[in-house]
Design a protein around this motif. Structure first.
Motif, PDB file in Angstrom:
ATOM      1  N   LYS A 183       4.869   1.701   1.612  1.00 30.97           N
ATOM      2  CA  LYS A 183       4.021   0.947   2.652  1.00 30.97           C
ATOM      3  C   LYS A 183       4.581   0.949   4.016  1.00 30.97           C
ATOM      4  N   ASN A 209      -3.789   5.263   2.521  1.00 35.16           N
ATOM      5  CA  ASN A 209      -4.918   5.578   1.710  1.00 35.16           C
ATOM      6  C   ASN A 209      -4.245   5.848   0.327  1.00 35.16           C
ATOM      7  N   HIS A 234      -1.054   5.044  -0.688  1.00 33.37           N
ATOM      8  CA  HIS A 234      -0.386   3.882  -1.130  1.00 33.37           C
ATOM      9  C   HIS A 234      -1.548   3.056  -2.113  1.00 33.37           C
ATOM     10  N   VAL A 235      -2.494   2.892  -1.516  1.00 29.20           N
ATOM     11  CA  VAL A 235      -3.724   2.054  -2.358  1.00 29.20           C
ATOM     12  C   VAL A 235      -4.131   2.635  -3.437  1.00 29.20           C
ATOM     13  N   VAL A 280      -2.448  -2.351  -6.586  1.00 27.24           N
ATOM     14  CA  VAL A 280      -2.795  -3.519  -5.273  1.00 27.24           C
ATOM     15  C   VAL A 280      -4.100  -3.982  -5.584  1.00 27.24           C
ATOM     16  N   THR A 337      -6.621  -5.512  -0.566  1.00 31.94           N
ATOM     17  CA  THR A 337      -5.795  -4.325  -0.066  1.00 31.94           C
ATOM     18  C   THR A 337      -6.232  -3.055   0.033  1.00 31.94           C
ATOM     19  N   ARG A 338      -6.671  -2.834  -1.223  1.00 35.42           N
ATOM     20  CA  ARG A 338      -7.478  -1.246  -1.273  1.00 35.42           C
ATOM     21  C   ARG A 338      -8.748  -1.185  -0.246  1.00 35.42           C
ATOM     22  N   GLY A 398      -7.477  -0.725   3.244  1.00 34.59           N
ATOM     23  CA  GLY A 398      -6.972   0.548   3.557  1.00 34.59           C
ATOM     24  C   GLY A 398      -8.166   1.654   3.893  1.00 34.59           C
TER      25      GLY A 398
END
Length: 359
Positions: free
Chosen positions: A70, A129, A131-132, A137, A141-142, A145
């Protein structure tokens, strides 16, 4: 998608003007060289060298650290925003920058190194992208993103950057499917290919109208736009497309390279790759800095009747169009260079696949 657009769609759609400019033997010869290059990539991919190289490189960690991931994405996004702030400031104000199609950056007076920071925005958002999708998450948060990725894609569309629209779309696809270790369906890829072809053609013809954060659709004759950019089976006008296809088309550039090199224009033997070493040298140190990346291709470019003179520090060097994989390597050393580059490319692709699959 770019290869399909250049090597399949352009010769299929624009064969009439291409055959008017070149002989049929050059047309067939170009397609033959392209086929040979693609076969060379497959041959290289099937060689054990890529697997051996991939297994000798350090392995990926079993689990990517979500906090570091992140932070990496956030830092890159911040650098990208800093780059755009610098480009905008060169125009005097945000309004002045937005009032010019493709952005009113004062390229003659900016520091190119700082301006290049803007490219980090794309990379940072794509990492976000990943990361989520990789790490657990929250739904919020998703959603944030993917909303950022969609806004970035729309911004690249507005700026008229065809390459970054294509790259962002493919990277978004990768961010969704790679963590799931799945491939997108052929139907989805076909639909995406058609959509991207239409979108980038729309950008090519009308991006000079994209100002003030608007595509200004009201200023565009949409019936004419449909005939100009849509595939023929969707209402495109083949005659109009033929009349507008220019000598600056990428496939024509490849054909011209194969026709002229080396009988009329000599091989450049990869001289253009010296740009890797010359570009990092500041002009403050080397005032008369050379531009091998442009110089290496002037022989063919000067044979095309619609290339645009470059605004490169008061030089007469000609820019564009893209020579593409086939044109670059054929110009460097003919069919042997194309085959060698194809094999090495295939080996590199297999190496990447091996690193990804080794666990």
């Amino acid at each position: 998608f770019y290869g399909i657009s250049v090597y399949l769609m352009q010769p299929a759609i624009y064969n009439k003007p291409l055959l008017a400019w070149h002989s049929e033997s050059v047309f067939v010869g170009t397609l033959t060289v392209i086929l040979a290059g693609m076969i060379a990539v497959v041959i290289g991919y099937e060689q054990p060298a890529g697997v051996r190289a991939g297994t000798r490189l350090p392995a990926f960690p079993d689990r990517l650290n979500p906090v570091r991931f992140k932070w990496a994405a956030s830092i890159m996004i911040a650098l990208g925003l800093l780059g755009y702030a610098y480009l905008i400031a060169s125009a005097g104000s945000l309004q002045a920058w937005l009032s010019v199609a493709r952005g009113g950056t004062d390229y003659e007076n900016i520091n190119a190194w700082i301006g290049q920071l803007s490219y980090f925005l794309t990379l940072g958002i794509i990492l976000l992208n990943f990361h989520v999708e990789i790490h657990p998450v929250s739904y919020g948060t998703r959603g944030a993103g993917w909303a950022a990725a969609l806004l970035h894609l729309l911004f690249m569309l507005y700026l008229g950057s065809r390459s970054r629209v294509i790259a962002s779309s493919l990277l978004m696809l990768a961010a969704y499917y790679l963590p799931r270790r799945r491939n997108p369906s052929l139907v989805l890829l076909a639909i995406m290919g058609v959509v991207l072809a239409v979108v980038v053609n729309f950008q090519l013809h009308y991006r000079d109208k994209f100002t003030d954060l608007s595509l200004n659709i009201a200023q565009i004759d949409m019936q004419e736009a449909r005939e100009r950019i849509a595939p023929n089976f969707m209402g495109g006008d083949a005659t109009l497309k033929d009349s507008e296809y220019s000598a600056g088309g990428e496939f024509n550039c490849v054909m011209s390279t194969i026709e002229l090199v080396p009988e009329i224009v000599p091989f450049n033997y990869g001289y253009g790759f010296l740009e890797i070493f010359t570009r990092p040298i500041p002009r403050a140190i080397w005032p008369d800095k050379r531009y091998p990346g442009l110089e290496a291709y002037q022989g063919v470019l000067r044979q095309l009747d619609n290339s645009t003179p470059a605004t490169v520090r008061d030089t007469d060097l000609i820019m564009g169009p893209a020579f593409t994989f086939i044109g670059v390597w054929y110009y460097a050393g003919g069919i042997l260079a194309v085959l060698a580059a194809g094999i090495v490319t295939g080996i590199c692709l297999r190496m990447v696949r091996t690193i990804h699959d080794r666990n």
